[in-house]
Design a protein around this motif. Sequence first.
Motif: not given
Length: 291
Positions: A148-168
Amino acid sequence: MEDILRPIYQERASQSNTLGVLLIEKKQKLSHITDSFDVILLVVVKEAERPVFIKHYTYDNKKAAMHIIAEEQLQEWLLLGTNRKIFEWLHDAKILFDRNEYVANLKTELREFPFNGRKIKMGLEFTKLIRRYVDGKALFESKQFLDAYNHVVHSLHHLARLAVIENGLHPELTVWHQVKKIEPEIYKLYEELVNSEETLEKRLELLFLASEFMIHSRTSICSVHLLEVLSGKEHWLFNEIMNEKELIPYSVDLVVLLEYLIEKHLIDIVNIETKGHGVYHRCYQVAKKLS
């Protein structure tokens, strides 16, 4: 360096199929950007038998690599983000040859990041996020905490990338450096997951709660592209969605995304009779409240 390599790139520049030639030099502290090579020659061509062709050279105790990339492959990388170094290369490159300002226009488009491009990339990144979140939560509930930890690390990485994209912006290789400035709340979640002295189970429990809120708040904007495409028809069979040209990049995680959007009442299920008594085709449509 450029003088030594000139005969190589000039040969490519003279070919009518070549759209642009770029040079990327190794930065002393960031040799990973060029895969430890001293220089990369990036040649973009209109068409090629192989989407990627790479040649290695040595000179003056140094090494160079020439990457010949078909335009279609380059556009796929830029859309899907499957080759993240390409963004660094295009950003840092010196343009050696540019047919009809192809490279200059490409760099401008990447810098301005038009909303339609952002919309698609947000949808794709959100899909990966949902897959990791759903699978991670299932593993957590079955007490498989390390997985589960492995998946959470990856999900946070996708969340981080998403935040960057949202900001243009385009997510770079140093995405956490970007996120620390853009959305420190996500960065703090990552720090808490990695550095907290709580038990792994407790850390994961807190992360799932916080992530759920952050994912929920982004669901509508990150689903815009998918819902726009689906609104083009009254209802869809799953195979039709899978094979719709604009939605093919979603395909690997499409089932999970659809189920999530059904749960959030953004997509409705439509049952259509089959020849079998009591058996229905399960179809999908954009929720009536949205159409």
